[in-house]
Design a protein around this motif. Structure first.
Motif, mmCIF file in Angstrom:
data_model
loop_
_atom_site.group_PDB
_atom_site.id
_atom_site.type_symbol
_atom_site.label_atom_id
_atom_site.label_comp_id
_atom_site.label_asym_id
_atom_site.label_seq_id
_atom_site.Cartn_x
_atom_site.Cartn_y
_atom_site.Cartn_z
ATOM 1 N N VAL A 267 42.916 36.710 47.643
ATOM 2 C CA VAL A 267 44.083 36.953 48.483
ATOM 3 C C VAL A 267 45.112 37.680 47.633
ATOM 4 N N ASN A 268 45.566 38.829 48.120
ATOM 5 C CA ASN A 268 46.606 39.578 47.429
ATOM 6 C C ASN A 268 47.945 38.974 47.845
ATOM 7 N N LEU A 269 48.600 38.282 46.922
ATOM 8 C CA LEU A 269 49.865 37.622 47.235
ATOM 9 C C LEU A 269 51.023 38.607 47.326
ATOM 10 N N THR A 270 50.814 39.830 46.851
ATOM 11 C CA THR A 270 51.850 40.847 46.898
ATOM 12 C C THR A 270 52.001 41.432 48.293
ATOM 13 N N ASN A 271 50.859 41.652 48.983
ATOM 14 C CA ASN A 271 50.932 42.273 50.310
ATOM 15 C C ASN A 271 50.173 41.497 51.396
ATOM 16 N N ASN A 272 49.786 40.242 51.104
ATOM 17 C CA ASN A 272 49.121 39.351 52.067
ATOM 18 C C ASN A 272 47.771 39.859 52.546
ATOM 19 N N GLU A 273 47.093 40.666 51.771
ATOM 20 C CA GLU A 273 45.775 41.184 52.129
ATOM 21 C C GLU A 273 44.694 40.224 51.651
ATOM 22 N N ILE A 274 43.660 40.026 52.485
ATOM 23 C CA ILE A 274 42.512 39.197 52.126
ATOM 24 C C ILE A 274 41.310 40.113 51.971
ATOM 25 N N TYR A 275 40.619 39.976 50.859
ATOM 26 C CA TYR A 275 39.484 40.845 50.555
ATOM 27 C C TYR A 275 38.189 40.278 51.121
ATOM 28 N N ALA A 276 37.096 40.981 50.906
ATOM 29 C CA ALA A 276 35.785 40.581 51.409
ATOM 30 C C ALA A 276 35.377 39.221 50.860
ATOM 31 N N SER A 277 34.484 38.547 51.564
ATOM 32 C CA SER A 277 33.942 37.264 51.115
ATOM 33 C C SER A 277 32.710 37.504 50.259
ATOM 34 N N TYR A 278 32.505 36.646 49.274
ATOM 35 C CA TYR A 278 31.360 36.738 48.374
ATOM 36 C C TYR A 278 30.655 35.388 48.351
ATOM 37 N N ASP A 279 29.329 35.406 48.345
ATOM 38 C CA ASP A 279 28.552 34.174 48.325
ATOM 39 C C ASP A 279 28.717 33.409 47.019
ATOM 40 N N THR A 280 28.858 34.138 45.910
ATOM 41 C CA THR A 280 28.980 33.505 44.601
ATOM 42 C C THR A 280 30.190 34.056 43.855
ATOM 43 N N MET A 281 30.655 33.298 42.899
ATOM 44 C CA MET A 281 31.760 33.753 42.063
ATOM 45 C C MET A 281 31.316 34.941 41.216
ATOM 46 N N GLN A 282 30.062 34.965 40.793
ATOM 47 C CA GLN A 282 29.546 36.086 40.008
ATOM 48 C C GLN A 282 29.602 37.390 40.787
#
Length: 77
Positions: free
Chosen positions: A41-56
């Protein structure tokens, strides 16, 4: 918001709940979505990025040189 910066390697930086700042000044929060893995989550502009199955997978796609772990105290109103 109180912010202190600390540089670290990507595996230490990218953990759920961590706040990251990049060279452009954007501030990001790493979150776990209940059913969809991890996202940023971009706290600067409230944008949420794509989801990823793993942290890697998130690290592989999102991590860049110049990012730093931030010791931030967030206050939700």
């Amino acid at each position: 918001m109180k912010i202190n910066f600390r540089h670290d390697d990507f595996k230490a930086i990218y953990k759920v709940g961590n706040v990251i700042k990049d060279r452009a000044g954007f501030i990001y929060l790493i979150v776990k979505k209940e059913w969809q893995g991890y996202t940023v989550v971009n706290l600067t502009n409230n944008e949420i990025y794509a989801s990823y199955d793993t942290m890697q997978a998130l690290i592989r796609d999102f991590a860049r040189q110049g990012q730093a772990l931030v010791n931030a105290e967030l206050t939700i109103l």
